[in-house]
Design a protein around this motif. Structure first.
Motif, PDB file in Angstrom:
ATOM      1  N   LEU A  36     104.856  35.434  12.940  1.00  0.00           N
ATOM      2  CA  LEU A  36     104.103  35.594  14.171  1.00  0.00           C
ATOM      3  C   LEU A  36     104.724  36.657  15.071  1.00  0.00           C
ATOM      4  CD1 LEU A  36     103.184  31.923  15.073  1.00  0.00           C
ATOM      5  CD2 LEU A  36     101.645  33.736  14.310  1.00  0.00           C
ATOM      6  N   THR A  37     106.045  36.667  15.142  1.00  0.00           N
ATOM      7  CA  THR A  37     106.718  37.675  15.952  1.00  0.00           C
ATOM      8  C   THR A  37     106.409  39.069  15.420  1.00  0.00           C
ATOM      9  OG1 THR A  37     108.504  36.149  16.497  1.00  0.00           O
ATOM     10  CG2 THR A  37     108.963  38.487  16.773  1.00  0.00           C
TER      11      THR A  37
ATOM     12  N   ILE B 201     122.233  47.987  16.720  1.00  0.00           N
ATOM     13  CA  ILE B 201     120.861  47.481  16.683  1.00  0.00           C
ATOM     14  C   ILE B 201     119.948  48.588  16.172  1.00  0.00           C
ATOM     15  CG2 ILE B 201     118.923  46.629  18.050  1.00  0.00           C
ATOM     16  CD1 ILE B 201     120.962  45.331  19.937  1.00  0.00           C
ATOM     17  N   ARG B 202     119.203  48.268  15.131  1.00  0.00           N
ATOM     18  CA  ARG B 202     118.223  49.203  14.579  1.00  0.00           C
ATOM     19  C   ARG B 202     116.847  48.968  15.196  1.00  0.00           C
ATOM     20  NH1 ARG B 202     119.499  53.522  12.098  1.00  0.00           N
ATOM     21  NH2 ARG B 202     117.656  53.319  10.852  1.00  0.00           N
ATOM     22  N   HIS B 203     116.466  47.702  15.322  1.00  0.00           N
ATOM     23  CA  HIS B 203     115.153  47.358  15.869  1.00  0.00           C
ATOM     24  C   HIS B 203     115.234  46.032  16.603  1.00  0.00           C
ATOM     25  CE1 HIS B 203     113.379  50.489  13.363  1.00  0.00           C
ATOM     26  NE2 HIS B 203     114.000  49.964  12.331  1.00  0.00           N
TER      27      HIS B 203
ATOM     28  N   TYR C 241     111.513  34.793  22.701  1.00  0.00           N
ATOM     29  CA  TYR C 241     112.256  35.030  21.469  1.00  0.00           C
ATOM     30  C   TYR C 241     112.264  36.522  21.179  1.00  0.00           C
ATOM     31  CZ  TYR C 241     112.065  30.070  20.238  1.00  0.00           C
ATOM     32  OH  TYR C 241     112.219  28.713  20.227  1.00  0.00           O
ATOM     33  N   VAL C 242     113.367  36.986  20.618  1.00  0.00           N
ATOM     34  CA  VAL C 242     113.484  38.364  20.170  1.00  0.00           C
ATOM     35  C   VAL C 242     114.187  38.341  18.825  1.00  0.00           C
ATOM     36  CG1 VAL C 242     114.558  40.611  20.624  1.00  0.00           C
ATOM     37  CG2 VAL C 242     113.580  39.308  22.510  1.00  0.00           C
ATOM     38  N   THR C 243     113.700  39.147  17.893  1.00  0.00           N
ATOM     39  CA  THR C 243     114.351  39.294  16.599  1.00  0.00           C
ATOM     40  C   THR C 243     115.125  40.607  16.586  1.00  0.00           C
ATOM     41  OG1 THR C 243     112.592  38.047  15.502  1.00  0.00           O
ATOM     42  CG2 THR C 243     113.997  39.392  14.099  1.00  0.00           C
TER      43      THR C 243
ATOM     44  N   VAL D 225     122.323  42.369   9.533  1.00  0.00           N
ATOM     45  CA  VAL D 225     122.207  41.148  10.314  1.00  0.00           C
ATOM     46  C   VAL D 225     120.759  41.012  10.786  1.00  0.00           C
ATOM     47  CG1 VAL D 225     122.998  39.942  12.398  1.00  0.00           C
ATOM     48  CG2 VAL D 225     124.559  41.453  11.181  1.00  0.00           C
ATOM     49  N   ILE D 226     120.236  39.807  10.709  1.00  0.00           N
ATOM     50  CA  ILE D 226     118.972  39.451  11.359  1.00  0.00           C
ATOM     51  C   ILE D 226     119.280  38.264  12.267  1.00  0.00           C
ATOM     52  CG2 ILE D 226     116.631  38.551  11.087  1.00  0.00           C
ATOM     53  CD1 ILE D 226     116.773  41.323   9.984  1.00  0.00           C
ATOM     54  N   VAL D 227     119.012  38.411  13.546  1.00  0.00           N
ATOM     55  CA  VAL D 227     119.248  37.329  14.499  1.00  0.00           C
ATOM     56  C   VAL D 227     117.967  37.064  15.272  1.00  0.00           C
ATOM     57  CG1 VAL D 227     120.560  36.541  16.518  1.00  0.00           C
ATOM     58  CG2 VAL D 227     121.685  37.956  14.782  1.00  0.00           C
ATOM     59  N   ILE D 228     117.613  35.811  15.371  1.00  0.00           N
ATOM     60  CA  ILE D 228     116.543  35.406  16.283  1.00  0.00           C
ATOM     61  C   ILE D 228     117.225  34.915  17.544  1.00  0.00           C
ATOM     62  CG2 ILE D 228     114.600  33.858  16.709  1.00  0.00           C
ATOM     63  CD1 ILE D 228     114.182  33.800  13.659  1.00  0.00           C
ATOM     64  N   TRP D 229     116.972  35.604  18.638  1.00  0.00           N
ATOM     65  CA  TRP D 229     117.531  35.268  19.944  1.00  0.00           C
ATOM     66  C   TRP D 229     116.512  34.448  20.718  1.00  0.00           C
ATOM     67  CZ3 TRP D 229     122.363  36.867  21.751  1.00  0.00           C
ATOM     68  CH2 TRP D 229     123.046  37.762  20.927  1.00  0.00           C
TER      69      TRP D 229
END
Length: 149
Positions: free
Chosen positions: A10-11, A91-93, A101-103, A123-127
């Protein structure tokens, strides 16, 4: 469908095009995330649990070649007596609305205390936005190099 996968889809679907925009809320989220990333290694190296202040109470880590690590007690065990390293994140994106929420999609470079490179990866982080600011809700990372057995 699993809730986390649904959230990511969804994000991406809802905010993919505007996730890279320069909206004020996304700029503010990026600034907070970059600040948190900048002190990550220092907090982890203290071995006093202070790294956990960067995570939500219901956070999970997804380390490579291991089962998920969820909850503060388990995460504290994961970080306790870890190696002393310095990690720099690029951070790439960033994707998301910048409000709930931010990915984060990033690369990392890890060095020992003398500055010698020992690893790099992604790294993939969901903030998640909390009353105390942006906190890591899901944290997945892996090396760009084969595992030494």
């Amino acid at each position: 469908m699993k809730p986390l996968l649904l959230l990511i889809l969804l994000t991406s679907a809802c905010y993919g095009a505007q996730g890279q925009s320069e909206s004020p809320s996304l700029k503010a989220a990026r600034k907070a995330i970059e600040a948190s990333n900048a002190v990550y290694s220092d907090l982890a190296n203290k071995n006093d649990g202070s790294i956990l202040t960067r995570y939500t109470a219901d956070a999970c880590l997804y380390p490579p070649n291991a089962a998920p690590v969820c909850g503060m007690d388990n995460m504290a065990k994961f970080f306790k007596d870890g190696p002393k390293v310095n990690t720099r994140f690029t951070i790439r994106h960033l994707y998301g609305d910048g409000q709930t929420y931010v990915t984060e999609e990033s690369f990392y470079e890890m060095t020992d205390q003398q500055g010698h490179k020992i690893d790099d990866g992604k790294v993939i982080v969901i903030w998640k936005k909390t009353a105390d600011g942006w906190k890591m809700y899901r944290d997945m990372f892996s090396s760009n190099h084969p595992r030494n057995n």
